[in-house]
Design a protein around this motif. Sequence first.
Motif, PDB file in Angstrom:
ATOM      1  N   PRO A 173       2.667  -6.941  -7.122  1.00 45.71           N
ATOM      2  CA  PRO A 173       3.249  -7.711  -6.004  1.00 45.71           C
ATOM      3  C   PRO A 173       2.663  -9.113  -5.877  1.00 45.71           C
ATOM      4  O   PRO A 173       3.394 -10.077  -5.627  1.00 45.71           O
ATOM      5  N   GLN A 174       1.345  -9.245  -6.077  1.00 47.71           N
ATOM      6  CA  GLN A 174       0.705 -10.564  -5.985  1.00 47.71           C
ATOM      7  C   GLN A 174       1.230 -11.493  -7.075  1.00 47.71           C
ATOM      8  O   GLN A 174       1.535 -12.674  -6.844  1.00 47.71           O
ATOM      9  N   GLU A 175       1.358 -10.951  -8.299  1.00 47.10           N
ATOM     10  CA  GLU A 175       1.855 -11.768  -9.415  1.00 47.10           C
ATOM     11  C   GLU A 175       3.316 -12.165  -9.193  1.00 47.10           C
ATOM     12  O   GLU A 175       3.737 -13.258  -9.597  1.00 47.10           O
ATOM     13  N   GLY A 287       0.728  10.246  -3.966  1.00 52.91           N
ATOM     14  CA  GLY A 287       0.832   8.907  -4.539  1.00 52.91           C
ATOM     15  C   GLY A 287      -0.546   8.316  -4.797  1.00 52.91           C
ATOM     16  O   GLY A 287      -1.474   8.555  -4.028  1.00 52.91           O
ATOM     17  N   VAL A 288      -0.672   7.573  -5.882  1.00 56.08           N
ATOM     18  CA  VAL A 288      -1.913   6.851  -6.177  1.00 56.08           C
ATOM     19  C   VAL A 288      -1.612   5.361  -6.052  1.00 56.08           C
ATOM     20  O   VAL A 288      -0.813   4.808  -6.815  1.00 56.08           O
ATOM     21  N   ALA A 289      -2.238   4.714  -5.046  1.00 55.48           N
ATOM     22  CA  ALA A 289      -2.023   3.285  -4.802  1.00 55.48           C
ATOM     23  C   ALA A 289      -3.236   2.510  -5.287  1.00 55.48           C
ATOM     24  O   ALA A 289      -4.357   3.016  -5.277  1.00 55.48           O
ATOM     25  N   GLY A 290      -3.001   1.268  -5.689  1.00 50.34           N
ATOM     26  CA  GLY A 290      -4.105   0.414  -6.114  1.00 50.34           C
ATOM     27  C   GLY A 290      -3.580  -0.809  -6.820  1.00 50.34           C
ATOM     28  O   GLY A 290      -2.452  -0.812  -7.336  1.00 50.34           O
ATOM     29  N   LEU A 462       4.083  -0.716  -3.432  1.00 50.37           N
ATOM     30  CA  LEU A 462       3.584  -0.016  -2.235  1.00 50.37           C
ATOM     31  C   LEU A 462       4.719   0.599  -1.424  1.00 50.37           C
ATOM     32  O   LEU A 462       4.550   1.657  -0.816  1.00 50.37           O
ATOM     33  N   ASP A 463       5.876  -0.059  -1.412  1.00 46.38           N
ATOM     34  CA  ASP A 463       7.030   0.523  -0.710  1.00 46.38           C
ATOM     35  C   ASP A 463       7.360   1.885  -1.305  1.00 46.38           C
ATOM     36  O   ASP A 463       7.661   2.835  -0.587  1.00 46.38           O
ATOM     37  N   GLU A 464       7.338   1.950  -2.635  1.00 46.13           N
ATOM     38  CA  GLU A 464       7.659   3.209  -3.315  1.00 46.13           C
ATOM     39  C   GLU A 464       6.631   4.292  -2.986  1.00 46.13           C
ATOM     40  O   GLU A 464       6.989   5.448  -2.718  1.00 46.13           O
ATOM     41  N   ILE A 465       5.353   3.921  -2.974  1.00 45.12           N
ATOM     42  CA  ILE A 465       4.284   4.872  -2.621  1.00 45.12           C
ATOM     43  C   ILE A 465       4.511   5.399  -1.204  1.00 45.12           C
ATOM     44  O   ILE A 465       4.457   6.607  -0.946  1.00 45.12           O
ATOM     45  N   LEU A 466       4.782   4.484  -0.268  1.00 43.13           N
ATOM     46  CA  LEU A 466       4.948   4.879   1.134  1.00 43.13           C
ATOM     47  C   LEU A 466       6.235   5.677   1.344  1.00 43.13           C
ATOM     48  O   LEU A 466       6.277   6.605   2.146  1.00 43.13           O
ATOM     49  N   ASP A 467       7.288   5.331   0.601  1.00 44.65           N
ATOM     50  CA  ASP A 467       8.572   6.019   0.768  1.00 44.65           C
ATOM     51  C   ASP A 467       8.547   7.441   0.216  1.00 44.65           C
ATOM     52  O   ASP A 467       9.169   8.343   0.785  1.00 44.65           O
ATOM     53  N   LEU A 468       7.847   7.654  -0.904  1.00 37.67           N
ATOM     54  CA  LEU A 468       7.955   8.933  -1.605  1.00 37.67           C
ATOM     55  C   LEU A 468       6.797   9.892  -1.337  1.00 37.67           C
ATOM     56  O   LEU A 468       6.971  11.106  -1.438  1.00 37.67           O
ATOM     57  N   SER A 469       5.618   9.369  -1.020  1.00 37.67           N
ATOM     58  CA  SER A 469       4.421  10.218  -1.004  1.00 37.67           C
ATOM     59  C   SER A 469       4.285  11.039   0.275  1.00 37.67           C
ATOM     60  O   SER A 469       4.660  10.600   1.361  1.00 37.67           O
ATOM     61  N   ASP A 470       3.698  12.228   0.111  1.00 39.80           N
ATOM     62  CA  ASP A 470       3.275  13.043   1.254  1.00 39.80           C
ATOM     63  C   ASP A 470       1.799  12.788   1.556  1.00 39.80           C
ATOM     64  O   ASP A 470       1.390  12.796   2.720  1.00 39.80           O
ATOM     65  N   LYS A 471       1.016  12.565   0.498  1.00 41.96           N
ATOM     66  CA  LYS A 471      -0.382  12.160   0.646  1.00 41.96           C
ATOM     67  C   LYS A 471      -0.615  10.986  -0.292  1.00 41.96           C
ATOM     68  O   LYS A 471       0.099  10.824  -1.299  1.00 41.96           O
ATOM     69  N   ILE A 472      -1.622  10.162   0.019  1.00 38.05           N
ATOM     70  CA  ILE A 472      -1.879   8.957  -0.779  1.00 38.05           C
ATOM     71  C   ILE A 472      -3.367   8.860  -1.101  1.00 38.05           C
ATOM     72  O   ILE A 472      -4.209   8.882  -0.194  1.00 38.05           O
ATOM     73  N   ALA A 473      -3.665   8.752  -2.401  1.00 35.80           N
ATOM     74  CA  ALA A 473      -5.029   8.450  -2.853  1.00 35.80           C
ATOM     75  C   ALA A 473      -5.065   6.971  -3.219  1.00 35.80           C
ATOM     76  O   ALA A 473      -4.177   6.482  -3.916  1.00 35.80           O
ATOM     77  N   ILE A 494      -3.703   0.780   3.750  1.00 36.18           N
ATOM     78  CA  ILE A 494      -3.774   0.929   2.292  1.00 36.18           C
ATOM     79  C   ILE A 494      -4.288  -0.359   1.656  1.00 36.18           C
ATOM     80  O   ILE A 494      -5.093  -0.324   0.724  1.00 36.18           O
ATOM     81  N   GLY A 495      -3.831  -1.505   2.177  1.00 34.25           N
ATOM     82  CA  GLY A 495      -4.319  -2.793   1.661  1.00 34.25           C
ATOM     83  C   GLY A 495      -5.829  -2.919   1.757  1.00 34.25           C
ATOM     84  O   GLY A 495      -6.485  -3.410   0.840  1.00 34.25           O
ATOM     85  N   LEU A 496      -6.404  -2.486   2.877  1.00 27.29           N
ATOM     86  CA  LEU A 496      -7.871  -2.517   3.044  1.00 27.29           C
ATOM     87  C   LEU A 496      -8.568  -1.666   1.996  1.00 27.29           C
ATOM     88  O   LEU A 496      -9.537  -2.079   1.363  1.00 27.29           O
ATOM     89  N   TYR A 497      -8.069  -0.446   1.804  1.00 30.69           N
ATOM     90  CA  TYR A 497      -8.699   0.468   0.839  1.00 30.69           C
ATOM     91  C   TYR A 497      -8.502  -0.022  -0.595  1.00 30.69           C
ATOM     92  O   TYR A 497      -9.374   0.151  -1.451  1.00 30.69           O
ATOM     93  N   MET A 498      -7.352  -0.660  -0.866  1.00 32.04           N
ATOM     94  CA  MET A 498      -7.113  -1.225  -2.209  1.00 32.04           C
ATOM     95  C   MET A 498      -8.096  -2.343  -2.518  1.00 32.04           C
ATOM     96  O   MET A 498      -8.431  -2.595  -3.668  1.00 32.04           O
ATOM     97  N   ALA A 499      -8.560  -3.028  -1.456  1.00 35.94           N
ATOM     98  CA  ALA A 499      -9.526  -4.127  -1.642  1.00 35.94           C
ATOM     99  C   ALA A 499     -10.966  -3.618  -1.753  1.00 35.94           C
ATOM    100  O   ALA A 499     -11.885  -4.413  -1.940  1.00 35.94           O
TER     101      ALA A 499
END
Length: 507
Positions: A173-175, A287-290, A462-473, A494-499
């Motif tokens: 997303p940043q790129e 979902g695994v976000a990062g 992140l939209d996909e992670i939030l839309d599909l996941s029941d739990k998020i790591a 999630i943004g805080l934890y990704m940082a």
Amino acid sequence: MEYAVEMLNITKEFPGIKANDDVTVRLKEGSIHALLGENGAGKSTLMSILFGLYKPTSGEIKVKGKLIEDMDPNLATELHIGMVHQHFKLVESFTVTENIVLGQEPMKNHMIDYKTAKKKILDLSDQYGFKVDPDAKISDISVGTQQKVEILKMLYRDAEILIFDEPTAVLTPQEIDDLIAIMKKLVKEGKSILLITHKLQEIKAVADECSILRRGKYIATVNVADTTKEEMAEMMVGRNVNFNVEKGPAHPGEVVLDVKNIDVCDEDKNRKVKDFSLQVRAGEIVGVAGVDGNGQSELIYALCGLMKNDKGSINLNGEDISNMSIKKRFDKGVGHIPEDRHKYGLVLDFLLKENLVLQSYSDAPYSKRGILQKDEIDKHADRLIEIFDVRSGEGKDSLTRSMSGGNQQKAIIAREIERKPKLLLVVQPTRGLDVGAIEYIQKRIIEERDKGTAVLLVSLDLDEILDLSDKIAVMHDGECTAFLDRSETDFRDIGLYMAGTKKGEES
């Protein structure tokens, strides 16, 4: 009205398919013109004709009002047309500088003048805020930086008309935000851009006009500011598209995947995954976000057997599979939709029908006493092609390399879901897909969950992670910084934890 490019009544036929059918697109000087269409709609073919990679069956090309009789890539470069291809045309073992000057090497005393080339590259890098090291090897830099090298290749050749073919398909997303800013800057400097995409939010963010193709035919050209995303999506797909992911509550069952304190190291013994633990139950999506490059790829490679875990255990239905071969893991019920469909998902020089049985060609009914049963393989392929709407010029007998990226992805998803895995590892499932395909594939992933499959989803979206996941790591620097219930979290958390903030450390 001054047009940088006019493509008039372009038709292009390949054996068994009309990729472009009487298409007209006009790019105004100093503007961004998007080309929107489903996977296989003919967008890349049209732009490859403009760049001279294909000859049109019929139609005309005008550049700045002048009719071009016989376009080829060298003439396109002379006419200041540049193209960033969806799959980058870079030599991995060459440096950034060697790639940028390739074919136009500056000479001094019968030697390549790399010093002059490097200076020009650094000047262009500074001008556009690229931060690209001219001496870095392509194999050592990120996908986002490789794309900047492709853009620098165009600018080095003084391109005025820039073609971007699905430029954000492999970016974080940043790129993507950075690229949109770069495009706007290029247009301010008087350049004209043709943007091939199917991401409607990017078209709204950056384009002035948008031409829509559907199954090779021209549908309309619209003013982006006056047209909603929903209207463009309907023109593109030919029906209403539901942008909301419909998902009922999960009903988790037994633990299918139990990852306990694993480390994963690369060839140089750098720890990419650190003391990582995770559970995925039957009937749930985790979902695994990062941010890209924080160990997600290595985690998946360890789970499917492409890399070894150096410590800890990976348990599938209570059995440690850490030392099993890839084939044995798949036989035990692991399915894998990989992030790199070309490297790990498909054999590009096989036919589509052969790729659809890659995991099961040795099993009945596709094999009998070691002999492939071609009729059964054909029937299997025809069924999956119809169910998953995989489009290609020659159906099951298409060379997989010739198919669009999105249809290659659909083929992998069809193959893996059809095997009815107990654990489905899904990585970037909708990257490079159009809204219709995204809607369909996300629905299929939720259906797999509802059938009782354990799904581990890795996505940079992140939209996909939030839309599909029941739990998020959430992963940061190889560690799990948080394991969250989807209903109790949002973008900001999630943004805080990704940082790198760990759960419990928030201020």
